[in-house]
Enzyme design. Structure first.
Site, PDB file in Angstrom:
ATOM      1  N   SER A 119      -3.173  -3.002  14.654  1.00  0.00           N
ATOM      2  CA  SER A 119      -4.257  -3.626  15.280  1.00  0.00           C
ATOM      3  C   SER A 119      -4.122  -5.180  15.353  1.00  0.00           C
ATOM      4  CB  SER A 119      -5.708  -3.641  14.369  1.00  0.00           C
ATOM      5  OG  SER A 119      -6.761  -4.253  14.674  1.00  0.00           O
ATOM      6  N   LYS A 177      -3.680  -1.063  18.924  1.00  0.00           N
ATOM      7  CA  LYS A 177      -5.095  -1.533  19.235  1.00  0.00           C
ATOM      8  C   LYS A 177      -5.411  -2.853  19.438  1.00  0.00           C
ATOM      9  CE  LYS A 177      -8.791  -1.534  15.570  1.00  0.00           C
ATOM     10  NZ  LYS A 177      -9.472  -0.966  14.351  1.00  0.00           N
ATOM     11  N   LYS A 218      -8.369  -6.023  20.003  1.00  0.00           N
ATOM     12  CA  LYS A 218      -9.540  -6.275  19.781  1.00  0.00           C
ATOM     13  C   LYS A 218     -10.408  -6.900  21.029  1.00  0.00           C
ATOM     14  CE  LYS A 218     -10.170  -5.802  15.236  1.00  0.00           C
ATOM     15  NZ  LYS A 218     -11.073  -4.795  14.734  1.00  0.00           N
ATOM     16  N   ASP A 227     -10.846  -2.099  20.314  1.00  0.00           N
ATOM     17  CA  ASP A 227     -11.952  -2.365  19.261  1.00  0.00           C
ATOM     18  C   ASP A 227     -13.027  -3.775  19.436  1.00  0.00           C
ATOM     19  OD1 ASP A 227     -13.679  -2.530  16.992  1.00  0.00           O
ATOM     20  OD2 ASP A 227     -12.046  -2.673  15.744  1.00  0.00           O
ATOM     21  N   GLU A 262     -13.520   1.727  20.218  1.00  0.00           N
ATOM     22  CA  GLU A 262     -14.096   1.697  18.985  1.00  0.00           C
ATOM     23  C   GLU A 262     -15.346   0.646  18.774  1.00  0.00           C
ATOM     24  OE1 GLU A 262     -11.006   1.013  16.033  1.00  0.00           O
ATOM     25  OE2 GLU A 262     -12.389   0.437  14.255  1.00  0.00           O
ATOM     26  N   ASP A 292     -16.988   3.047  13.861  1.00  0.00           N
ATOM     27  CA  ASP A 292     -16.582   2.556  12.804  1.00  0.00           C
ATOM     28  C   ASP A 292     -17.479   1.884  11.909  1.00  0.00           C
ATOM     29  OD1 ASP A 292     -15.310   0.538  10.910  1.00  0.00           O
ATOM     30  OD2 ASP A 292     -14.120  -0.556  12.186  1.00  0.00           O
ATOM     31  N   LYS A 343     -13.198   4.387   6.446  1.00  0.00           N
ATOM     32  CA  LYS A 343     -12.666   3.343   5.689  1.00  0.00           C
ATOM     33  C   LYS A 343     -13.261   3.667   4.098  1.00  0.00           C
ATOM     34  CE  LYS A 343     -12.090  -0.370   9.300  1.00  0.00           C
ATOM     35  NZ  LYS A 343     -12.685  -1.605   9.625  1.00  0.00           N
ATOM     36  N   GLY A 362      -8.433   0.110   8.770  1.00  0.00           N
ATOM     37  CA  GLY A 362      -7.961  -0.922   7.757  1.00  0.00           C
ATOM     38  C   GLY A 362      -8.945  -1.955   7.552  1.00  0.00           C
TER      39      GLY A 362
HETATM   40  O1  LIG Z   1      -4.930  -3.922  10.181  1.00  0.00           O
HETATM   41  C1  LIG Z   1      -5.916  -3.485   9.613  1.00  0.00           C
HETATM   42  O2  LIG Z   1      -6.103  -3.713   8.444  1.00  0.00           O
HETATM   43  C2  LIG Z   1      -7.259  -3.389  10.608  1.00  0.00           C
HETATM   44  C3  LIG Z   1      -7.654  -4.596  11.235  1.00  0.00           C
HETATM   45  C4  LIG Z   1      -8.975  -4.250  12.042  1.00  0.00           C
HETATM   46  O3  LIG Z   1      -9.087  -3.694  12.964  1.00  0.00           O
HETATM   47  C5  LIG Z   1     -10.167  -4.904  11.238  1.00  0.00           C
HETATM   48  C6  LIG Z   1     -10.050  -5.893  10.397  1.00  0.00           C
HETATM   49  C7  LIG Z   1     -10.800  -6.479   9.747  1.00  0.00           C
HETATM   50  C8  LIG Z   1     -12.099  -5.790   9.886  1.00  0.00           C
HETATM   51  C9  LIG Z   1     -12.320  -4.754  10.863  1.00  0.00           C
HETATM   52  C10 LIG Z   1     -11.649  -4.379  11.345  1.00  0.00           C
HETATM   53  C11 LIG Z   1     -11.886  -3.030  12.260  1.00  0.00           C
HETATM   54  O4  LIG Z   1     -11.302  -1.987  12.275  1.00  0.00           O
HETATM   55  O5  LIG Z   1     -13.021  -3.383  12.861  1.00  0.00           O
HETATM   56 MG   LIG Z   2     -13.016  -1.356  13.877  1.00  0.00          MG
END
Ligand SMILES: O=C(O)CCC(=O)c1ccccc1C(=O)O
Ligand SMILES: [Mg+2]
Length: 371
Positions: free
Chosen positions: A136, A161, A163, A188, A213, A238, A262, A290
Site C-alpha cells: 500500500s 495499492k 491511496k 483506497d 477500497e 474496509d 482486519k 494492514g
Molecule cells: O501496509 C499497511 O499496513 C496497510 C496500509 C493502509 O492502507 C492503511 C494504513 C493505515 C490505516 C488504514 C489503511 C487502510 O487500508 O485503509
Molecule cells: Mg483501507
C-alpha cells in the site's frame, strides 16, 4: 488457562517514510503491546492497532489502553479461559471498542497456541504454508509514486495499492497505467468521496483496477450499494465492516464485491474468521488488510491470511517496508511476493525485548487479585 498478569506497553515507532492518506500524514506509529501470562508461565502477545488520532475508526491508542485497563483485563482475570472463542461472549458486555478487544484476544490466542504446541495459524484452522502480499503506497508526488511502484514490483509484490482522494485520483491512475499497463492495481480512498463524486469514480472504470477500497463514508452501506450498481470496478469495503453483522448487511445490500478483513477493526481473530466463513459461503473474495502494524500485529495477520478463502494478496508487507528495525525475531520478509508461514508455536516470531525497551513511552503491569 488462568491469566494472572497482563503487561501493557506503549511504544513509539518511527516510520521509514511518512504515510499519507486522504486524511493526513503519519510519521510516527504508536504501538500498544499486550503481554499475557498464565498460571504455568505461558506468555502470549497481542498488538493494539489504533492510531494516536481517531481518523480511521473512533478508537485511539489512549481509548484502547483505557478500555483494557478499566474493563477488558478485569474480565479476563475473572475466570479461566479454555478456548479463546469464549472471549467473544465475555467481552460482548462491552460495546464496540474492537481494537481494544482484538489486542487482548490476540495475546490469549498466542498463549493458547503455545500451550497446545501449535503454530497460531494451525490453531485457527489455516492451511496455507505461504501467503501472497501486496503493498500500500501513500499519497506522494507522482515521480516518487512511480519510483515506489517500480521498487515494489522489483521486490516481487503481487499487487500495488495507492491511496486516492478527490483531486488525486484519475490523473494519477492514468499516469500509473501509462507506465505499468498490466500491473495488478487498486486504489483506497479511506472514505474521501460522496455520491456527488460519482462521475469521478466512474472515470476510474477505464483503468482495469482490481477494486476501489472504501470510497464513501464509513457508516454508509446504502450509498455504497447505489455506487456499486453504477460502477464496473468492484467496491471493497474496509472501514464499513466492523462485525459479522456489518458484512452480512453489506453482502445482502450488494454494497461491495470484495471485503478487506482486519483483525483489529472487527474485534479479533474469532470475528475475523466468522466474516471469512460468511464471505466464503457468499463467494465474496477477501484479503487481509494492514494497519502499519509492528511485528506482533503483522504475525497475527499472517496467521489469519492462511485461512482458505483469503484469495487476494494481503496488505502485510515485509517489516523492512515500514521500519528500520522491527521488534520481532526474525523480521517478516517477503520472497517473490510471498511470506512463508513460521512453523514455531504461537505467533511464530519472538518478541525482541531490547528492541521493545528502546521505544517504550510507558508501561504498566496488571495483576489478578487473589480470592
Ligand atoms: O501496509 C499497511 O499496513 C496497510 C496500509 C493502509 O492502507 C492503511 C494504513 C493505515 C490505516 C488504514 C489503511 C487502510 O487500508 O485503509
Ligand atoms: Mg483501507
Amino acid at each position: 488457562m488462568q491469566f494472572h498478569t497482563v503487561i501493557l506497553r506503549y511504544l513509539e515507532m518511527e516510520l521509514k517514510s511518512p504515510f499519507t492518506t486522504s486524511f493526513g500524514t503519519m510519521k510516527k506509529r504508536p504501538v500498544l503491546l499486550v503481554e499475557v501470562i498464565d498460571q504455568d508461565g505461558v506468555h502470549g502477545w497481542g498488538e493494539g492497532v489504533a492510531f494516536s488520532a481517531p481518523w480511521y475508526t473512533e478508537e485511539t491508542i489512549e481509548t484502547t489502553w483505557h478500555m483494557l485497563e478499566a474493563f477488558l483485563i478485569p474480565l479476563l482475570f475473572q475466570a479461566p479461559v479454555y478456548h479463546p472463542d469464549e472471549l467473544r461472549d465475555r467481552f460482548s458486555l462491552i460495546r464496540r471498542n474492537y481494537m481494544a478487544k482484538a489486542a487482548l484476544e490476540g495475546a490469549v490466542w498466542d498463549a493458547f497456541a503455545k500451550r497446545h504446541h501449535m503454530p497460531l495459524h494451525v490453531a485457527l484452522g489455516g492451511e496455507k504454508q505461504e501467503v501472497d502480499v501486496g503493498v500500500s503506497i501513500g499519497i506522494q508526488p507522482i515521480t516518487n509514486t512511480l519510483k515506489r511502484i517500480e521498487q515494489a514490483l522489483a521486490e516481487g509484490y503481487k499487487r500495488i495499492k495507492i491511496k486516492i482522494k478527490p483531486g488525486w485520483d484519475v490523473d494519477v491512475v492514468r499516469e500509473i497505467r501509462h507506465h505499468f499497463p498490466h500491473v495488478p492495481l487498486m486504489v483506497d480512498a479511506n472514505s474521501a468521496y460522496s455520491l456527488c463524486d460519482i462521475d469521478r469514480l466512474r472515470a476510474l472504470d477505464d483503468y482495469e483496477l482490481l477494486m476501489i477500497e472504501q470510497p464513501l463514508a464509513v457508516d454508509d452501506i446504502v450509498d455504497h450499494a447505489k455506487l456499486q450498481a453504477k460502477l464496473q470496478t468492484p467496491i471493497c469495503l474496509d472501514e464499513s465492516i466492523c462485525s459479522y453483522e456489518d458484512a452480512k448487511r453489506a453482502i445482502e445490500l450488494k454494497s461491495c464485491r470484495v471485503i478487506n478483513i482486519k483483525i483489529g477493526r472487527v474485534g479479533g481473530l474469532i470475528e475475523a474468521k466468522r466474516i471469512h466463513d460468511l464471505c466464503q459461503q457468499h463467494r465474496i473474495p477477501v484479503w487481509c488488510g494492514g494497519m502499519l502494524e509492528g511485528g506482533v500485529g503483522r504475525a497475527h495477520s499472517i496467521a489469519l491470511a492462511t485461512l482458505p478463502h483469503f484469495s487476494l494478496p494481503s496488505d502485510t508487507a515485509a517489516s523492512a517496508n515500514y521500519w528500520e528495525r522491527d521488534f520481532i525475531e526474525p523480521e517478516v520478509t517477503v520472497h517473490r511476493g510471498r511470506i512463508f508461514v513460521q512453523k514455531q508455536h504461537g505467533i511464530g516470531y519472538a518478541v525482541n525485548l531490547a528492541e521493545v525497551e528502546r521505544r517504550i513511552v510507558r508501561s504498566k503491569i496488571y495483576k489478578r487479585s487473589k480470592g
